[in-house]
Structure formats: structure tokens, C-alpha cells
Design a protein around this motif. Structure first.
Motif, PDB file in Angstrom:
ATOM      1  N   VAL A 130       0.908  -1.344   0.034  1.00 48.83           N
ATOM      2  CA  VAL A 130       0.009   0.142  -0.231  1.00 48.83           C
ATOM      3  C   VAL A 130       0.916   1.270   0.203  1.00 48.83           C
ATOM      4  CG1 VAL A 130      -1.892  -1.199   1.393  1.00 48.83           C
ATOM      5  CG2 VAL A 130      -0.180   0.021   2.570  1.00 48.83           C
ATOM      6  N   ASN A 133      -0.218   3.877   4.921  1.00 48.99           N
ATOM      7  CA  ASN A 133      -1.652   3.233   4.486  1.00 48.99           C
ATOM      8  C   ASN A 133      -2.881   4.181   4.925  1.00 48.99           C
ATOM      9  OD1 ASN A 133      -3.491   1.211   4.145  1.00 48.99           O
ATOM     10  ND2 ASN A 133      -2.868   0.109   5.887  1.00 48.99           N
ATOM     11  N   ALA A 185      -4.053  -0.806  -3.350  1.00 51.57           N
ATOM     12  CA  ALA A 185      -3.285  -1.703  -2.828  1.00 51.57           C
ATOM     13  C   ALA A 185      -2.846  -2.588  -3.937  1.00 51.57           C
ATOM     14  CB  ALA A 185      -3.870  -2.627  -2.056  1.00 51.57           C
ATOM     15  N   VAL A 214       1.898  -4.459   4.300  1.00 49.94           N
ATOM     16  CA  VAL A 214       1.021  -4.641   5.441  1.00 49.94           C
ATOM     17  C   VAL A 214       1.097  -6.007   5.937  1.00 49.94           C
ATOM     18  CG1 VAL A 214      -1.580  -4.398   5.976  1.00 49.94           C
ATOM     19  CG2 VAL A 214      -0.610  -2.637   4.634  1.00 49.94           C
TER      20      VAL A 214
END
Length: 295
Positions: free
Chosen positions: A145, A149, A212, A234
Motif C-alpha cells: 500500500v 496506509n 493496494a 501490510v
């Protein structure tokens, strides 16, 4: 290394067409960092005459997937290229790398266009139905990401989000299943954005047209470094599985020659030095190369 100039030049998945500029061997500067293995005559004798007749092995590869395979200043380089060249030296042949769309490489192998395919292919049951595969590394899928984020993305809340992936990769199957699960639960489907080149996947994220991306763990890690941390990972990699060098089936001892060369490079330390050169996690290193391992 890939110049950190334009984000468009970054790559993180398997699949791009090209104009052939990537064909060749690793650059002299890259090659200098890797020891040159000694030819193993016993392994070389296992390579079929039809393959080694011209003194080279033609390798199908998608060169948009750093740090595994990519083009730097007109020359193909990367982990797979260094390891492929070392395999060639063990077998007494040169490796000629031909750039291709990832989704078409295995078909090209089957038709005889390539004599080997080495392009970060995850070994799975579907691929083993059509090709033999020699394991040489282990990687999982990572979720990438934008830094910080901003959309609070996790693997559990991708429903309704724009997610970029490369065509023909295991990540396409992964995100498609996740999208089906979304709709079955009464949630909006994932907007799966597929691109032929991983460079386009990276660009899609860094220009905020995707929220993403999913790609192999070493590739996402490399994108983080090459973007100056504009991208972040992530969570932890998941669905870890071995990479495999793909060979056309029913070629006698050919797969044994490739497996033997990989194992010899593991045993003599060359493999570990190549991994270290490209900053690949030792957690992905293997100690035993296998032909068609259970998937």
C-alpha cells in the motif's frame, strides 16, 4: 540496481512484453559480484544434445520483476539471472534470456520457443500438469500500500477496493477468490485491476489509481526500497511456496541436470552469495532443490 528515477520504471510482478532489449547476460558489474562456478562434467552430460547443440539454453523470462529479473541500462539482471548464469556455467552452456509476457512464457516453453523458463514461477499443481519444475527459492504473497496506509487497507477489508495485480500470476487467483468471498457475504466485489507488466502495477499504486497491490514478497520488499519507502508492506507474507525453474516434460535427464546444478550451487555457497547480493531474505533460501515437489 534499477535506477530510482521514475516510479514508472519500478516493477513488482511477473508479466511484461518487451522489444528484446533485455536479451543477453548479466552486466559485467553484476557478474563481478558473483563467483564463477566450475563446470561439472557429469551434470553437463545430462543435458540433452538437442538442448546444448548450439552451446546455449534459451530462457523465457518476464523482465519486469525486480529484484528477480529486470532490465538495467539495457541489460537484463537480477537474482534469477545471476542464478541462471551460474547454472549455465555448471552445465557448460551460456544462458540467453528472452523477454516475454509472463502469461505466455509456459506456452512458449511448450511450443519449443524456449528451452527453459525462469521467471519467479510459483510451483503449483496446475503448472505441474504441463511442465516439470525444479525448486530454487521460497516466497509468499505480500500486500503493498502507499506509505502510511491512508485507506487503512488489510487483507480482511479489500471488498470494494481497487487492487492491482499482474496478469497470469498466482495473485490473480488469490484476489479473484477474495472478491468472490466478498460478494457471497453481500459486500461489494474487489475491483481487480490486472496489468501485463509489474511496472504498471507499481505505477498504478504510486499514482493512487489503486489502493493496494498484491505481488511476491521479495518483489514488494524491493519496491519499498526503490520508492524510498513511498510503498509499505501490510502484515506478513502468506501462502509461501517454492519458485520453480520450468522445463518441458519428457526430456529425459534434463530436469536432473538443472536440479543437480542448483543443488551444487547451494552446496558450494554460490547460491547464498547470490541471495545476499540481491538482499533477499534468508528465510526464502532453500537447502534442498527438488524436481516437482509436492504443492
Amino acid at each position: 540496481m534499477l535506477p530510482a528515477v521514475a516510479l514508472a520504471g519500478l516493477t513488482v510482478a511477473c508479466g511484461a512484453s518487451g522489444n528484446g532489449s533485455g536479451s543477453g547476460t548479466a552486466s559485467s558489474s553484476a557478474a563481478a559480484a558473483v563467483p564463477s562456478p566450475v563446470k561439472d562434467d557429469k551434470l553437463a552430460a545430462l543435458v540433452p544434445d538437442a538442448v546444448k547443440a548450439d552451446g546455449k539454453i534459451v530462457v523465457g523470462q518476464d523482465q519486469t520483476y525486480p529484484p528477480n529479473e529486470f532490465v538495467d541500462n539495457g541489460t537484463v539482471t537480477g537474482f534469477d539471472v545471476d542464478l541462471g548464469n551460474a547454472i549455465g556455467e555448471k552445465l557448460g552452456v551460456k544462458m540467453e534470456y528472452q523477454n516475454a509476457a509472463f502469461s505466455g512464457i509456459l506456452a512458449g516453453l511448450g511450443s519449443g520457443q524456449y528451452e527453459l523458463a525462469m521467471s519467479s514461477f510459483t510451483i503449483n499443481a496446475e503448472r505441474l500438469q504441463t511442465v516439470d519444475m525444479v525448486s530454487y527459492y521460497s516466497a509468499g504473497t505480500s500486500l503493498g500500500v502507499l506509505k502510511g496506509n491512508p485507506d487503512g487497507i488489510t487483507l480482511d477489508n479489500l471488498c470494494g477496493k481497487n487492487v492491482a495485480v499482474q496478469q497470469g500470476t498466482v495473485q490473480v487467483d488469490d484476489v479473484t477468490k477474495r472478491s468472490d468471498d466478498c460478494t457471497k457475504a453481500g459486500k461489494p466485489a474487489i475491483n481487480v485491476q490486472q496489468f501485463q507488466a509489474q511496472t504498471d502495477v507499481n505505477l498504478q499504486l504510486t499514482t493512487k489509481r489503486s489502493q493496494a497491490m498484491l505481488a511476491d514478497s521479495p518483489v514488494v520488499d524491493y519496491a519499498v526500497k526503490q520508492t524510498g519507502d513511498a510503498v509499505e508492506v501490510v502484515g506478513q507474507p502468506y501462502d509461501t511456496a517454492p519458485y520453480g525453474i520450468a522445463l518441458k516434460k519428457d526430456q529425459g535427464s534434463y530436469s536432473q541436470a538443472i536440479q543437480g546444478a542448483v543443488q551444487a550451487l547451494i552446496d558450494d555457497g554460490t547460491y547464498g552469495k547470490i541471495l545476499a547480493k540481491w538482499g533477499l531474505s534468508t528465510s526464502g533460501a532453500i537447502t534442498k532443490s527438488e524436481i516437482n515437489p509436492a504443492s
